[in-house]
Design a protein around this motif. Structure first.
Motif, mmCIF file in Angstrom:
data_model
loop_
_atom_site.group_PDB
_atom_site.id
_atom_site.type_symbol
_atom_site.label_atom_id
_atom_site.label_comp_id
_atom_site.label_asym_id
_atom_site.label_seq_id
_atom_site.Cartn_x
_atom_site.Cartn_y
_atom_site.Cartn_z
ATOM 1 N N PHE A 166 -21.693 -33.445 -7.218
ATOM 2 C CA PHE A 166 -20.786 -34.452 -6.668
ATOM 3 C C PHE A 166 -19.545 -33.727 -6.157
ATOM 4 C CE2 PHE A 166 -20.205 -34.374 -11.317
ATOM 5 C CZ PHE A 166 -18.872 -33.974 -11.409
ATOM 6 N N PRO A 167 -18.714 -34.382 -5.342
ATOM 7 C CA PRO A 167 -17.534 -33.706 -4.804
ATOM 8 C C PRO A 167 -16.601 -33.228 -5.919
ATOM 9 C CG PRO A 167 -17.946 -35.735 -3.608
ATOM 10 C CD PRO A 167 -18.878 -35.745 -4.793
ATOM 11 N N THR A 168 -16.003 -32.074 -5.717
ATOM 12 C CA THR A 168 -15.076 -31.522 -6.706
ATOM 13 C C THR A 168 -13.824 -32.378 -6.783
ATOM 14 O OG1 THR A 168 -15.877 -29.295 -6.229
ATOM 15 C CG2 THR A 168 -13.753 -29.491 -7.365
ATOM 16 N N GLY A 169 -13.572 -32.958 -7.953
ATOM 17 C CA GLY A 169 -12.378 -33.767 -8.148
ATOM 18 C C GLY A 169 -11.172 -32.887 -8.436
ATOM 19 N N LEU A 170 -10.081 -33.131 -7.719
ATOM 20 C CA LEU A 170 -8.844 -32.364 -7.894
ATOM 21 C C LEU A 170 -7.652 -33.320 -7.964
ATOM 22 C CD1 LEU A 170 -9.557 -29.503 -5.294
ATOM 23 C CD2 LEU A 170 -9.783 -29.357 -7.787
ATOM 24 N N SER A 171 -7.786 -34.345 -8.756
ATOM 25 C CA SER A 171 -6.793 -35.420 -8.794
ATOM 26 C C SER A 171 -5.489 -34.949 -9.431
ATOM 27 C CB SER A 171 -7.362 -36.609 -9.569
ATOM 28 O OG SER A 171 -8.593 -37.027 -8.995
ATOM 29 N N VAL A 201 -22.637 -29.787 -10.917
ATOM 30 C CA VAL A 201 -23.734 -29.034 -10.296
ATOM 31 C C VAL A 201 -25.044 -29.631 -10.802
ATOM 32 C CG1 VAL A 201 -22.430 -26.886 -10.034
ATOM 33 C CG2 VAL A 201 -23.704 -27.292 -12.142
ATOM 34 N N HIS A 202 -26.100 -29.425 -10.049
ATOM 35 C CA HIS A 202 -27.391 -29.945 -10.501
ATOM 36 C C HIS A 202 -28.500 -28.959 -10.175
ATOM 37 C CE1 HIS A 202 -29.908 -31.051 -6.960
ATOM 38 N NE2 HIS A 202 -28.753 -30.990 -6.328
ATOM 39 N N VAL A 203 -29.526 -28.984 -11.005
ATOM 40 C CA VAL A 203 -30.769 -28.259 -10.754
ATOM 41 C C VAL A 203 -31.890 -29.267 -10.957
ATOM 42 C CG1 VAL A 203 -32.272 -26.358 -11.434
ATOM 43 C CG2 VAL A 203 -29.775 -26.086 -11.588
ATOM 44 N N GLY A 204 -32.677 -29.473 -9.913
ATOM 45 C CA GLY A 204 -33.755 -30.445 -9.997
ATOM 46 C C GLY A 204 -33.272 -31.852 -10.290
ATOM 47 N N TYR A 334 -18.195 -40.814 -1.678
ATOM 48 C CA TYR A 334 -19.185 -41.815 -1.302
ATOM 49 C C TYR A 334 -20.505 -41.512 -2.004
ATOM 50 C CZ TYR A 334 -16.010 -42.624 2.672
ATOM 51 O OH TYR A 334 -14.912 -42.889 3.457
ATOM 52 N N ALA A 335 -21.349 -42.531 -2.110
ATOM 53 C CA ALA A 335 -22.711 -42.327 -2.599
ATOM 54 C C ALA A 335 -23.615 -43.416 -2.037
ATOM 55 C CB ALA A 335 -22.758 -42.357 -4.126
ATOM 56 N N LYS A 336 -24.838 -43.029 -1.716
ATOM 57 C CA LYS A 336 -25.822 -44.014 -1.245
ATOM 58 C C LYS A 336 -26.312 -44.839 -2.432
ATOM 59 C CE LYS A 336 -30.495 -44.497 0.369
ATOM 60 N NZ LYS A 336 -31.789 -43.835 0.474
ATOM 61 N N MET A 337 -26.358 -46.152 -2.241
ATOM 62 C CA MET A 337 -26.762 -47.051 -3.319
ATOM 63 C C MET A 337 -28.229 -47.466 -3.216
ATOM 64 S SD MET A 337 -23.979 -46.948 -4.849
ATOM 65 C CE MET A 337 -24.270 -48.100 -6.183
ATOM 66 N N HIS A 338 -28.670 -47.834 -2.028
ATOM 67 C CA HIS A 338 -30.062 -48.244 -1.847
ATOM 68 C C HIS A 338 -30.398 -48.199 -0.365
ATOM 69 C CE1 HIS A 338 -28.484 -52.081 -0.421
ATOM 70 N NE2 HIS A 338 -27.792 -52.189 -1.545
ATOM 71 N N ASP A 339 -31.650 -48.392 -0.049
ATOM 72 C CA ASP A 339 -32.098 -48.419 1.346
ATOM 73 C C ASP A 339 -31.758 -49.769 1.976
ATOM 74 O OD1 ASP A 339 -33.226 -45.836 1.394
ATOM 75 O OD2 ASP A 339 -34.968 -46.587 0.287
ATOM 76 N N THR A 362 -29.390 -39.708 -3.529
ATOM 77 C CA THR A 362 -28.482 -40.586 -4.273
ATOM 78 C C THR A 362 -27.342 -39.827 -4.953
ATOM 79 O OG1 THR A 362 -30.022 -40.451 -6.145
ATOM 80 C CG2 THR A 362 -30.226 -42.359 -4.675
ATOM 81 N N LEU A 363 -27.211 -38.534 -4.666
ATOM 82 C CA LEU A 363 -26.086 -37.764 -5.206
ATOM 83 C C LEU A 363 -24.801 -38.124 -4.450
ATOM 84 C CD1 LEU A 363 -27.745 -34.242 -5.455
ATOM 85 C CD2 LEU A 363 -27.134 -35.712 -7.386
ATOM 86 N N PRO A 364 -23.653 -38.171 -5.129
ATOM 87 C CA PRO A 364 -22.388 -38.428 -4.430
ATOM 88 C C PRO A 364 -22.030 -37.277 -3.489
ATOM 89 C CG PRO A 364 -22.185 -38.839 -6.784
ATOM 90 C CD PRO A 364 -23.484 -38.123 -6.584
#
Length: 428
Positions: A166-171, A201-204, A334-339, A362-364
């Motif tokens: 997901f996007p790196t948060g730097l709030s 980060v993600h793997v699979g 942003y993130a996709k929710m559904h088709d 569906t990843l942000p």
């Protein structure tokens, strides 16, 4: 955290680097034309020796650019911190049945723990470097690039197989979450700022979600950071199979609100930000999808139980303000929710959605990631997708201006035998 790792033996032509030894041929005295002379001593090189048991040690570079699979060629990554379950589930640690179930899960390619631990090792190494180099005077875009360039390299980004979660948060300061710079952002980190650094980060599709807070503000705010770290560790400790979500929230709140921040003659009780929560995580879904569970950080009546095999982000937010956030500011997440349920009218929206599906699923993601893909003039199409309910926009979440907020977060896995805090490191 950079962990030394076992490595494979070097190829046959790798040598130990020792100095070459020299060998003399026997000198023979002879007389030539009555003159005694010594035979010239000839030198020849010994064959190069191969040092038995020598290894090629692969080390992390600086900045980090060596994929963790090269540091761990065996494919075995470090476990996180292991915590035994409490009370009625304590038996799980020694139960042969539970151990067998644990092994079966780990050996199944669909559920293996390896992907999670690989992502966790990436997270530890990236944040260790980030904590070392981030300093006031850097722009938020520079900081994001430091983190994301390292994350992409270490996780060995490959489409939807592995990459940024997901996007790196730097709030900053009173902004608690969901800020990352868009193109053209000129905000500079300053002395006096408190920054939440939220890295994924993600793997699979197995996302590791963990956050920490950095402060260059008045040392009195150190108590704010201590409060939130204590609250997160409390939430981790109280979580487990059969733990009730509302009771976990109550324990977090009690820990958090036992701290105060004193600035001059003013004392501020540290408050939980009551409308921010931890959450379950499922494959490619940071908030666990439609059936995701929220982990409150205040006492509630939620009697929902955590269950074996579930995967949670335990995150807590503390504030010197009102303890409640609202949406405010330019959207970046942003993130996709559904088709789409009906055909899209705009051709540009169809094209953008295709790119989103191919690169993020569906990843942000954030607008900088679209820029990186070469997407241009996409705001109209993006707004169309948001208005159609296909894409969800996540504006920055802010407390009262002038207040300060902090965040700490860990990801934990409820294994059949033990609770594994996968993102735990030496730093927090």
């Amino acid at each position: 955290m950079i962990v030394p790792a076992p490595v494979n033996p070097p190829p046959e032509d790798v040598v130990d680097g020792e100095e070459e030894e020299e060998e003399e041929e026997d000198g023979v005295a002879s007389k030539v034309d009555g003159v005694a002379g010594e035979a010239k001593k000839k030198k020849k090189k010994k064959p190069k020796k191969k040092k038995k048991g020598s290894t090629v040690v692969v080390k992390q570079s600086e900045p980090p650019r060596v994929g963790v699979s090269l540091l761990f060629p065996s494919g075995v990554y470090p476990e996180g911190e292991l915590q035994e379950y409490k009370d009625d589930n304590h038996y799980r640690t020694t139960s042969e049945e539970m151990r067998a179930r644990d092994r079966a899960i780990d050996e199944d390619p669909e559920t293996t723990y390896t992907n999670i631990r690989r992502g966790a090792e990436v997270h530890r190494e990236v944040r260790a470097y980030a904590q070392k180099v981030i300093k006031p005077g850097m722009t938020m875009t520079e900081i994001a690039n430091v983190i994301e360039d390292a994350s992409r390299a270490l996780v060995e980004e490959k489409g939807l197989e592995s990459g940024i979660g997901f996007p790196t948060g730097l709030s900053l300061n009173h902004c608690a979450a969901h800020y990352t710079p868009n193109a053209g952002d000129n905000i500079v980190l300053k002395h006096g700022d408190i920054m939440k650094v939220d890295i994924g980060v993600h793997v699979g599709g197995r996302i590791v979600d963990s956050a920490f807070t950095m402060s260059w503000a008045d040392p009195a705010y150190d108590e704010l950071l201590k409060a939130v770290k204590d609250a997160t560790n409390t939430g981790v400790r109280e979580s487990g199979i059969d733990a009730r979500l509302g009771e976990v929230g109550a324990a977090i709140q009690e820990a958090m609100e036992s701290y105060e921040v004193t600035l001059g003659t003013d004392t501020h009780k540290v408050k939980c930000i009551e409308n921010l929560n931890g959450h379950s995580i499922t494959k490619y879904s940071i908030h666990g999808g439609p059936r995701g569970k929220s982990v409150p950080i205040v006492a509630t009546g939620d009697q929902t139980k955590m269950e074996e095999g579930e995967y949670f982000a335990i995150e807590t937010f503390g504030s010197t303000g009102r303890g409640r956030v609202i949406e405010e500011g330019e959207v970046s997440h942003y993130a996709k929710m559904h088709d789409p349920v009906q055909p899209l009218r705009l051709t540009s929206a169809k094209s953008l959605l295709k790119s989103i599906n191919q690169n993020f699923g569906t990843l942000p993601w954030c607008r900088r990631y679209l820029d990186r893909l070469g997407e241009t003039k996409y705001l109209l199409a993006l707004n169309h997708l948001v208005n159609a309910g296909i894409v969800q926009a996540y504006p920055p979440l802010v407390d009262r201006k002038g207040s300060m907020t902090a965040q700490f977060e860990h990801t934990l896995l409820l294994r059949p035998t033990v609770k594994e805090v996968v993102s735990r490191g030496d730093d927090y």
